[in-house]
Motif scaffolding. Structure first.
Motif: not given
Length: 374
Positions: A229, A307-308, A235-236, A171-172, A304, A168
C-alpha cells in the motif's frame, strides 16, 4: 516459476509436513488440550504453523527468491519461535507485545516496510506520517498480528481468513511486486487447511496452527498489507487494505471496545467473538466458519473491485467506517442477535433471557446462560 507450480508445491509440502509432524508432536506432548475456552475434542497437534512456514521457505528457495525474501523469512522465523514457546509455556501479554513490537521495528528498519502515508483518506491529499511513520508502522504490525491471532478460535477459520487476504493481495499485486511470494504463501495455507477445516471427509481438525502459526501468518499479512500500500508503484491504497483484512480487524476492535466499556481488560480471554455468537445461535462449527470466510470474501471483493475501478479513497475509507459502525452496533447487542438467529433457525424453543443477562452488549451473560442450560 509457473503460477500453478508456485501454488501446488507449497500446498503439497504443507500437507505432507503436517502429516509427518503430527505423530511426533503427540509423542512430545506438543498438543492443544480441551479446556473451558477450548471446546475441541481430544488433544490436537500444534504443528500447522511450522508446516506452513517450512512449506513457504521451501517454495521460496525452489523459486529462487530466497535472497529477496531473506529478511521476511527471518522475521517470520522469529515470530514462529515466539509463538512456539507460547504454545508450550504461555507468555504474559506484556512480553508478547514487546516481542511483537521489537520484531515490527526490525521489519521497518531492516526490511524497509514502513507506512509512510495513509493515503488520501479525506480528500485533502495524501496524509504523510513523517516522523511518526515507524511508530505507526509498529502499531499496525502488532495490531494485525493480534487481530489474526484472536481469529484463530475455530477449525478452519484463521486459515480461511488468511487465504482470502493472501489471494486478494496476490491478485492486486500481479505485474507490480510480491505476487509470486503471496501465491506461495496461499498454497501453503491451503495445504494446511486440508487437515484443519471441517468437511464431509474430515469431521474435525486433525491439526492446529497454534500461536506459532497465527503470529507468523499475522506478521506476513501485516508485512504485505503495509508494503503493497506504499510507494509510487503501490498495488492498492491503505483504504483498500482495510477491506482486504476487514473481518478480523472489525471483530477484534469491536471486542476490545466492548470489553473496555464493561471495565475489563481488552485482552482478557472470553467467548465473545463473532464465531462464538454464530455457534450460540445454533450454527455448527463448519457452518460458522463458512459464514465468516464467506463474509470476509465479500468484504475483500469490495476492496478489490474498489481498487480496480479506481473508486476514490475517501469513499472506500468512509464506507469501511460505515460497515464497521454497523458491525459494532450489532455486536454490542449480541444477545438480541443470538435470540434472533436461534429463532430464525428454529434450533431451540424460544428463550426468555433473565433481566441480568439482557444488558446491552452483555454477551458473556448469554454464553453463561446457554452453557448452564446445555
Amino acid at each position: 516459476m509457473d503460477w500453478s507450480v508456485g501454488f501446488f508445491l507449497p500446498f503439497s509440502a504443507a500437507f505432507a509436513l503436517s502429516v509427518v509432524l503430527m505423530p511426533m508432536a503427540r509423542g512430545a506432548g506438543w498438543v492443544d488440550s480441551p479446556c473451558v475456552r477450548k471446546r475441541h475434542r481430544g488433544e490436537v497437534p500444534l504443528v500447522g504453523g511450522v508446516a506452513i512456514f517450512l512449506a513457504i521457505a521451501a517454495g521460496t528457495a525452489f523459486a529462487g527468491l530466497w535472497r529477496e525474501y531473506a529478511v521476511l523469512l527471518a522475521f517470520g522465523a522469529v515470530l514462529l519461535a515466539c509463538g512456539l514457546y507460547d504454545d508450550v509455556k504461555p507468555l504474559s501479554a506484556r512480553f508478547r507485545f514487546l516481542a511483537q513490537g521489537a520484531a515490527a521495528v526490525v521489519a521497518a528498519l531492516v526490511g524497509g516496510v514502513v507506512l509512510h502515508d495513509v493515503g488520501n483518506l479525506v480528500s485533502t491529499g495524501v496524509i504523510a506520517l513523517g516522523v511518526a511513520a515507524v511508530p505507526v508502522t509498529a502499531f499496525c504490525f502488532v495490531g494485525v498480528m493480534n487481530a489474526f491471532n484472536m481469529s484463530d478460535g475455530m477449525d478452519g477459520l484463521a486459515g480461511g481468513l488468511a487465504l482470502v487476504t493472501l489471494l486478494s493481495m496476490s491478485y492486486l499485486a500481479v505485474g507490480i511486486r510480491h505476487a509470486e511470494f503471496l501465491t506461495l504463501a496461499a498454497g501453503a495455507v491451503a495445504g494446511f487447511l486440508l487437515l484443519n477445516m471441517r468437511s464431509p471427509v474430515l469431521g474435525r481438525a486433525k491439526v492446529f496452527m497454534g500461536d506459532a502459526g497465527s503470529l507468523m501468518l499475522g506478521g506476513i499479512l501485516a508485512w504485505f498489507l503495509i508494503d503493497l500500500s506504499q510507494g509510487a508503484d503501490r498495488a492498492f491504497s491503505p483504504s483498500v487494505a482495510l477491506w482486504l483484512f476487514a473481518l478480523p480487524l472489525m471483530d477484534t476492535v469491536s471486542l476490545m471496545i466492548r470489553r473496555i466499556r464493561k471495565g475489563r481488560s481488552p485482552f482478557s480471554p472470553g467467548r465473545e467473538h463473532f464465531h462464538h455468537i454464530l455457534q450460540r445461535a445454533g450454527f455448527s462449527v463448519g457452518q460458522s466458519g463458512s459464514i465468516m470466510v464467506g463474509l470476509a470474501t465479500l468484504l475483500a471483493i469490495v476492496g478489490v473491485v474498489g481498487s480496480e475501478l479506481l473508486i476514490p479513497e475517501p469513499v472506500l475509507f468512509f464506507g469501511f467506517l460505515g460497515v464497521f459502525g454497523v458491525y459494532l452496533w450489532g455486536m454490542s447487542r449480541a444477545w438480541r442477535l443470538v435470540r434472533y438467529l436461534r429463532r430464525q433457525r428454529h434450533t431451540a424453543r424460544p428463550v426468555r433471557f433473565p433481566a441480568s443477562v439482557q444488558e446491552e452488549g452483555h454477551y458473556e451473560g448469554i454464553a453463561s446462560y446457554y452453557d448452564k442450560a446445555a
